[in-house]
Every structure is written in C-alpha cells, then in structure tokens.
Design an enzyme around this catalytic site. Structure first.
Site, short mmCIF file in Angstrom:
data_model
loop_
_atom_site.label_atom_id
_atom_site.label_comp_id
_atom_site.label_asym_id
_atom_site.label_seq_id
_atom_site.Cartn_x
_atom_site.Cartn_y
_atom_site.Cartn_z
N GLY A 57 1.19 -1.24 -0.17
CA GLY A 57 -0.01 -0.19 0.29
C GLY A 57 1.22 1.19 -0.40
O GLY A 57 0.26 2.45 0.60
N GLY A 98 -0.45 5.20 -1.09
CA GLY A 98 -1.37 5.14 -0.05
C GLY A 98 -1.52 6.24 0.45
O GLY A 98 0.49 7.40 0.90
N GLN A 99 -2.44 7.02 1.63
CA GLN A 99 -1.86 8.80 2.73
C GLN A 99 -0.55 8.10 3.60
O GLN A 99 0.08 8.80 2.88
CB GLN A 99 -3.31 8.76 2.99
CG GLN A 99 -3.08 9.79 4.18
CD GLN A 99 -3.84 10.60 4.47
OE1 GLN A 99 -4.75 9.48 5.44
NE2 GLN A 99 -3.98 11.68 5.42
N ASP A 117 2.24 -1.74 -4.08
CA ASP A 117 0.99 -1.47 -4.50
C ASP A 117 0.56 -1.92 -6.03
O ASP A 117 1.37 -3.11 -6.69
CB ASP A 117 0.51 0.35 -4.38
CG ASP A 117 -0.19 0.95 -4.02
OD1 ASP A 117 0.04 1.78 -3.39
OD2 ASP A 117 -1.24 0.40 -4.94
N ILE A 118 -0.66 -2.07 -6.19
CA ILE A 118 -1.07 -2.25 -6.83
C ILE A 118 -1.53 -1.24 -8.21
O ILE A 118 -1.60 -1.65 -9.77
CB ILE A 118 -3.13 -2.92 -7.02
CG1 ILE A 118 -3.83 -1.21 -6.48
CG2 ILE A 118 -2.68 -4.20 -6.49
CD1 ILE A 118 -5.39 -1.21 -5.83
N ARG A 119 -0.77 -0.51 -8.85
CA ARG A 119 -0.92 0.62 -8.97
C ARG A 119 1.26 1.17 -9.12
O ARG A 119 1.15 1.70 -7.62
CB ARG A 119 -1.74 1.79 -9.26
CG ARG A 119 -2.45 1.41 -9.34
CD ARG A 119 -3.72 3.02 -8.78
NE ARG A 119 -4.21 3.11 -6.95
CZ ARG A 119 -4.16 4.13 -6.86
NH1 ARG A 119 -2.96 5.33 -7.49
NH2 ARG A 119 -3.61 3.82 -5.03
N ASP A 160 -0.51 -7.57 -6.12
CA ASP A 160 -2.15 -7.93 -5.20
C ASP A 160 -2.41 -8.66 -4.45
O ASP A 160 -1.85 -9.44 -4.54
CB ASP A 160 -3.38 -8.08 -7.29
CG ASP A 160 -4.76 -7.84 -6.75
OD1 ASP A 160 -5.00 -7.53 -5.36
OD2 ASP A 160 -5.46 -8.43 -7.04
N TYR A 217 -15.99 -1.34 7.35
CA TYR A 217 -14.23 -0.60 7.75
C TYR A 217 -14.32 -1.16 9.10
O TYR A 217 -13.14 -1.78 9.47
CB TYR A 217 -13.91 0.85 7.27
CG TYR A 217 -13.31 0.87 7.89
CD1 TYR A 217 -11.86 0.27 6.82
CD2 TYR A 217 -13.05 2.46 8.33
CE1 TYR A 217 -10.63 1.37 7.07
CE2 TYR A 217 -11.37 2.77 8.96
CZ TYR A 217 -10.39 2.10 8.77
OH TYR A 217 -9.00 2.90 9.09
N LYS A 242 -12.07 -4.01 10.81
CA LYS A 242 -10.73 -3.69 12.10
C LYS A 242 -10.34 -4.60 12.44
O LYS A 242 -9.84 -5.55 13.71
CB LYS A 242 -10.71 -1.98 12.10
CG LYS A 242 -10.39 -1.25 11.12
CD LYS A 242 -8.82 -1.16 10.54
CE LYS A 242 -8.85 -0.60 9.56
NZ LYS A 242 -7.09 -1.07 8.24
C1 AKB Z 1 -11.68 7.24 7.78
O1 AKB Z 1 -12.17 8.19 8.21
O2 AKB Z 1 -11.72 6.23 7.26
C2 AKB Z 1 -9.82 6.57 8.27
C3 AKB Z 1 -9.85 6.08 9.75
C4 AKB Z 1 -10.45 7.27 10.83
O3 AKB Z 1 -9.50 5.30 9.90
N1 AKB Z 1 -9.23 7.65 8.17
#
Ligand code: AKB
Length: 320
Positions: free
Chosen positions: A10, A13-14, A36-38, A51, A141, A145
């Site tokens: 990754g 990513g950010q 990364d995938i790109r 990937d 999400y 986690k």
């Molecule tokens: C999001 O907003 O999804 C993330 C996080 C808080 O994990 N920045």
C-alpha cells in the site's frame, strides 16, 4: 547482524507515501520494497506491482527480496467501504490473511497492521475512550478492523508472530490525499484554503473527532515497531491520540492565515459514521508500555500543513 528488509504494502496510499522515505532512511534504500496495485508516478528505490489479494504473488515477492518485516497498509477506508460492504470486507480480510500466512510460513520477524478509531462504535464511551472499551463498530470498515485485531492476537498467540498495531485517529498529511475516509475533510480543507477556494464540509461544524498529524503517526508507528518485544503487551491494537477538533475549530485555526476563508457545511452519509466514533481517545496504555507522546497540537499542525502546501501550490511566493 543481518539488516532487515521491509515490504511496504500500500505504498501509494496516504500513510504509505509518507512512510516510505522514513523507512528508506532507517533501513537503507535497497532494503525497502514498496508495493502497490498501481505504479507510483515517481518511484525512488525498489517497487513491485503486487495485488495482495493474490497469496502466491505476495509470497513470490517476499521470497525474492528475502523480506523480514511487513507493513501492511492496503485497505478500503470507512466511507468508500459503505458503498460496497462485501467487496471491502473481502479485500480488507483477504489481504490481511495473506500477509499473516506468508509471515507465518516465511518466518517474517515483525508485521505491522493498522487499526483505527473506527473499531469503536455507539456503545463505547465517546470521551477519552479507553483501551479496553467495547468494540461494536457500525461500519464494515470498523468490523474489518475489529476482526483484524482479533486475527493479530490469534497469530501472535498460536504461532508467536510478532504482530504490532495502532488504532490510528484521522490522519492529516500534505504528502498525498487520503481516499474514501470519513476524516478526509481535514486534509481537503487545507488544499482549498491554500488555493484561496471556499470549502464545503461534508460533516457538521460541531463534529468532534480524534485526529493526528502524519509526522506523529509515522513516529508512533516506527517507535512501536522498534520497541523491545517484551514492552508490547497489547497484541490486538494500541489506542493512539494526538488532538481532537471540530471542523469549525479547524476552520478558525486556518483563518489565522487566511482571514477570508469561507466554509459551508453540507453533512452527508459520513455524518452518521463520524457520530458513531469516539470524540477523544485515552492512549495511556501506549504511553506506559512503549513511551508514546504526541508532538503536534492543532496550531502546530495547521502551521506545518499550510507551510508545506504553500510550497507545493505557490512555490515562488512561499513565506510563512
Ligand atoms: C477513515 O476516515 O476511514 C480513516 C480512519 C479514521 O480510519 N481515516
């Protein structure tokens, strides 16, 4: 002693974009493999197109580069995941389990997997949310986690894998844009201000959320990963705090530099996600176990963001 070789999954990513140069400084440019995938627009050092949902491809890269540590940063974030819950779950879990399996079978020394304040839900205390608060997330999400935290503990207990993890707050950085998160407004707002553009915020002005400047997040990650094994008593994920602010307070902090900066508020579906998250985090366990201490508050972070973005958008007139 043999030097570690790091695989950073990754890397575009950010977090990956900001972490890559730090890892290269720490371990040497030939000992960090970005993946990364790109392909990145500009690559420095080693890069592999990977990937991570494909276990065999991942294992091949780990073998070929003799990788000894993995930082797994590929994930679909909170807001984007709600548009495709099953797709997001599959991606987040498949990549995680592939990383854990390759780490177990290839004798990887250490693995970093990020968790998030999104692991908490409606029933956790909103203020100074403790390390051991109930984890009942309301987003896919957040569910991924919590599952990742439990898988981390499982691989640690069952196979002795040295997995380390942090529950990141919303992260603010100038190096790259976040994608698909609920806290993304806190980055976009700076890009608008520095370009003299008005900003329409997708959260209500009084939405208090835990946030952190990227410098602090990187230091926390590296300090956690470098801490002696016996200091790491939490094998699910550590609470981590920097600062908490609302969109209105952030806009006021920015107005010290841009007094005419205009902000409007049009809350959308992300408001409900934000309302389910903590307002502030108690990170005393991380402070005690491995000495965590944040360095950036709202004024200092605002100054740094505006200074760096001014250099990017107005390179010839920059002076703060
Ligand atoms: C999001 O907003 O999804 C993330 C996080 C808080 O994990 N920045």
């Amino acid at each position: 002693m043999k030097r570690d070789t790091i695989l950073l999954i990754g890397s575009n990513g950010q977090i990956g974009t900001a972490l890559l140069p730090r890892l290269q400084d720490l371990f040497g440019i030939d000992h960090v493999v970005a993946a990364d995938i790109r392909r990145p627009e500009r690559a420095t050092g080693l890069f592999e197109l990977v990937d991570a949902t494909r276990a065999l491809d991942l294992a091949e890269v780990v073998h070929r580069h003799r990788v000894t540590q993995i930082y797994h940063l590929a994930a679909v974030l909170s807001a984007r995941a709600e548009a495709d819950p099953i797709g997001a779950w599959n991606l987040n879990m498949q990549t995680l389990l592939n990383v854990f399996e390759v780490a177990r079978t290839c004798r990887i020394r250490k693995v970093f997997v990020p968790s998030s304040i999104a692991a908490f839900g409606e029933d956790a205390p909103k203020d100074e949310t403790p390390q051991t608060a109930l984890l009942d997330p309301s987003t896919v999400y957040g569910i991924s986690k919590v599952a990742a935290e439990n898988w981390s503990l499982y691989y640690h207990k069952r196979y002795g894998l040295d997995v380390r993890s942090l529950r990141y707050p919303g992260l603010i950085s100038y190096q790259s844009m976040p994608g698909g998160g609920t806290t993304d407004y806190a980055v976009s707002i700076f890009h608008h201000a520095v370009q003299d553009l008005p900003f329409d915020c997708f959260l209500r002005e009084d939405t208090l959320l835990p946030m952190m400047y990227m410098d602090d997040a990187l230091r926390a990650t590296l300090e956690l990963m470098e801490a002696p094994w016996k200091r790491i008593r939490v094998r699910t994920s550590y609470n981590l705090a920097g600062m908490s602010f609302t969109p209105a307070r952030l806009a006021d902090a920015i107005r010290l530099y841009y007094p005419d900066f205009k902000v409007t508020y049009s809350p959308d579906f992300r408001q409900q996600i934000a309302d389910s998250w903590p307002r502030s985090i108690d990170d005393s366990v991380a402070r005690k176990d491995w000495g965590w201490k944040p360095a950036f508050d709202l004024p200092r972070m605002t100054h740094e963001m505006i200074s760096h973005l001014s250099e990017i958008y107005h390179p010839t007139v920059h002076s703060l």
